[in-house]
Design an enzyme around this catalytic site. Structure first.
Site, PDB file in Angstrom:
ATOM      1  N   TYR A  62       2.841   9.862  -0.159  1.00  0.00           N
ATOM      2  CA  TYR A  62       3.966   9.267   0.582  1.00  0.00           C
ATOM      3  C   TYR A  62       5.316   9.568  -0.068  1.00  0.00           C
ATOM      4  O   TYR A  62       6.361   9.414   0.560  1.00  0.00           O
ATOM      5  CB  TYR A  62       3.821   7.742   0.700  1.00  0.00           C
ATOM      6  CG  TYR A  62       2.593   7.261   1.428  1.00  0.00           C
ATOM      7  CD1 TYR A  62       1.775   8.137   2.149  1.00  0.00           C
ATOM      8  CD2 TYR A  62       2.238   5.914   1.399  1.00  0.00           C
ATOM      9  CE1 TYR A  62       0.638   7.682   2.805  1.00  0.00           C
ATOM     10  CE2 TYR A  62       1.105   5.454   2.065  1.00  0.00           C
ATOM     11  CZ  TYR A  62       0.313   6.341   2.757  1.00  0.00           C
ATOM     12  OH  TYR A  62      -0.805   5.880   3.402  1.00  0.00           O
ATOM     13  N   LYS A 117      -2.884   6.056  -3.932  1.00  0.00           N
ATOM     14  CA  LYS A 117      -3.995   6.939  -3.552  1.00  0.00           C
ATOM     15  C   LYS A 117      -3.833   8.332  -4.147  1.00  0.00           C
ATOM     16  O   LYS A 117      -2.717   8.826  -4.302  1.00  0.00           O
ATOM     17  CB  LYS A 117      -4.089   7.050  -2.025  1.00  0.00           C
ATOM     18  CG  LYS A 117      -4.086   5.710  -1.303  1.00  0.00           C
ATOM     19  CD  LYS A 117      -4.244   5.860   0.202  1.00  0.00           C
ATOM     20  CE  LYS A 117      -3.809   4.592   0.902  1.00  0.00           C
ATOM     21  NZ  LYS A 117      -2.357   4.494   1.056  1.00  0.00           N
ATOM     22  N   ASP A 128       0.836  -1.197   0.000  1.00  0.00           N
ATOM     23  CA  ASP A 128       0.000   0.000   0.000  1.00  0.00           C
ATOM     24  C   ASP A 128       0.875   1.253   0.000  1.00  0.00           C
ATOM     25  O   ASP A 128       1.680   1.454   0.906  1.00  0.00           O
ATOM     26  CB  ASP A 128      -0.884  -0.010   1.256  1.00  0.00           C
ATOM     27  CG  ASP A 128      -1.778   1.209   1.349  1.00  0.00           C
ATOM     28  OD1 ASP A 128      -2.936   1.119   0.885  1.00  0.00           O
ATOM     29  OD2 ASP A 128      -1.339   2.256   1.873  1.00  0.00           O
ATOM     30  N   ASN A 154       5.219 -10.000  11.589  1.00  0.00           N
ATOM     31  CA  ASN A 154       3.874  -9.538  11.231  1.00  0.00           C
ATOM     32  C   ASN A 154       3.273 -10.360  10.095  1.00  0.00           C
ATOM     33  O   ASN A 154       2.046 -10.452   9.973  1.00  0.00           O
ATOM     34  CB  ASN A 154       3.905  -8.056  10.823  1.00  0.00           C
ATOM     35  CG  ASN A 154       4.139  -7.125  12.000  1.00  0.00           C
ATOM     36  OD1 ASN A 154       4.026  -7.535  13.155  1.00  0.00           O
ATOM     37  ND2 ASN A 154       4.473  -5.879  11.715  1.00  0.00           N
ATOM     38  N   HIS A 210      -7.652   9.529  -1.262  1.00  0.00           N
ATOM     39  CA  HIS A 210      -6.967   9.438   0.031  1.00  0.00           C
ATOM     40  C   HIS A 210      -7.790  10.017   1.184  1.00  0.00           C
ATOM     41  O   HIS A 210      -7.816   9.471   2.289  1.00  0.00           O
ATOM     42  CB  HIS A 210      -5.615  10.150  -0.058  1.00  0.00           C
ATOM     43  CG  HIS A 210      -4.588   9.631   0.893  1.00  0.00           C
ATOM     44  ND1 HIS A 210      -3.247   9.616   0.616  1.00  0.00           N
ATOM     45  CD2 HIS A 210      -4.699   9.110   2.124  1.00  0.00           C
ATOM     46  CE1 HIS A 210      -2.584   9.107   1.642  1.00  0.00           C
ATOM     47  NE2 HIS A 210      -3.443   8.800   2.568  1.00  0.00           N
TER      48      HIS A 210
END
Length: 261
Positions: free
Chosen positions: A53, A78, A48, A240, A109
């Site tokens: 970013y 986004k 993602d 994770n 976003h």
């Protein structure tokens, strides 16, 4: 782990989205590239990113450097809300930076600051999907009434709504509102919004011999909620990703849900 072994959720257009994704906010430059590469190596098949970013080039390079087939990696980016009227130009810039001919999911976003822009922007996302620049389209940080506005105006349901989510924010009603509309709920900041030392989480983690963070991720997945943890630490990235060896009981799910009050 092969993509097909991982739980996915079906989006419109027969698009399969892995329930576990890798968030890349604040992961820029070489550290960002290394983190995404480590995530893909650890088994993540969903990454993602966002125009905002400033790391799409690093993300795209990591996807290429991973040696994985393009169709085996689900990529989201986004549209920033300040790009109203420049949607097409923005997705083309994203694709150039990523080095891809399409993304799998493109999201608005945040809702545009002028409410009157909301539907025109959504129509531009639909047009990009229809042209094959993205396989699916959705939104981020939208309330239920804002989702309904888009659906009523266009008859097109956002495939996904990416919102801040975690056990402490669990809202049964909001979850149901997404499900009833056929909108996939995707949670971000799962750890930032969670007290990982909460006795409920530590007890359940001990019962399964896993970490509280792994319990939080598994809780999302067992609810059918997409989750995108982020880390730049290789060991944590691996941990994770390692949530497939256990699942939570119905009672444990209820106990975690109750953290949301």
């Amino acid at each position: 782990m092969d993509t097909l072994d991982q739980p996915t959720v079906l989006l419109p257009g027969d698009v399969r989205m892995p329930l576990l994704g890798f968030g890349t906010w604040q992961a820029t430059g070489e550290a960002g590239h290394a983190a995404v590469l480590a995530a893909l190596d650890a088994g993540y098949r969903h990454v993602d990113t966002a125009t905002m970013y400033g790391n799409e080039a690093e993300v795209g390079r990591a996807v290429r450097d991973s040696g994985l087939r393009r169709e085996d990696v689900f990529v989201t980016t986004k549209l920033p809300p300040d790009r109203v009227g420049r949607e097409r130009e923005t997705i083309e810039a994203s694709l150039r930076a990523l080095g891809l001919d399409h993304v799998d999911l493109w999201l608005i976003h945040w809702p545009p600051s002028a409410a009157s822009d909301s539907i025109p922007v959504w129509r531009e996302l639909l047009a990009a999907r229809d042209e094959g620049l993205t396989r699916a389209v959705g939104v981020s940080n939208y309330g239920t009434a804002q989702l309904d506005e888009l659906i009523q105006a266009t008859g097109e349901v956002p495939a996904v709504n990416q919102i801040r989510w975690g056990p402490a924010l669990y809202d049964r009603r909001r979850h149901a509102e997404h499900r009833d509309r056929g909108v996939v709920l995707e949670g971000y900041s799962p750890f930032k919004t969670t007290d990982l030392s909460d006795p409920v989480l530590t007890r359940i983690a001990a019962a399964h011999d896993v970490s509280p963070a792994q319990v939080v991720l598994r809780w999302h997945v067992d609810h059918g909620i997409v989750v995108i943890p982020k880390s730049v630490t290789p060991e944590r990235i691996r941990t994770n990703a390692d949530i497939w060896g256990f699942s939570l009981t119905a009672e444990e799910m209820r106990d975690i849900d109750a953290l949301g009050g």
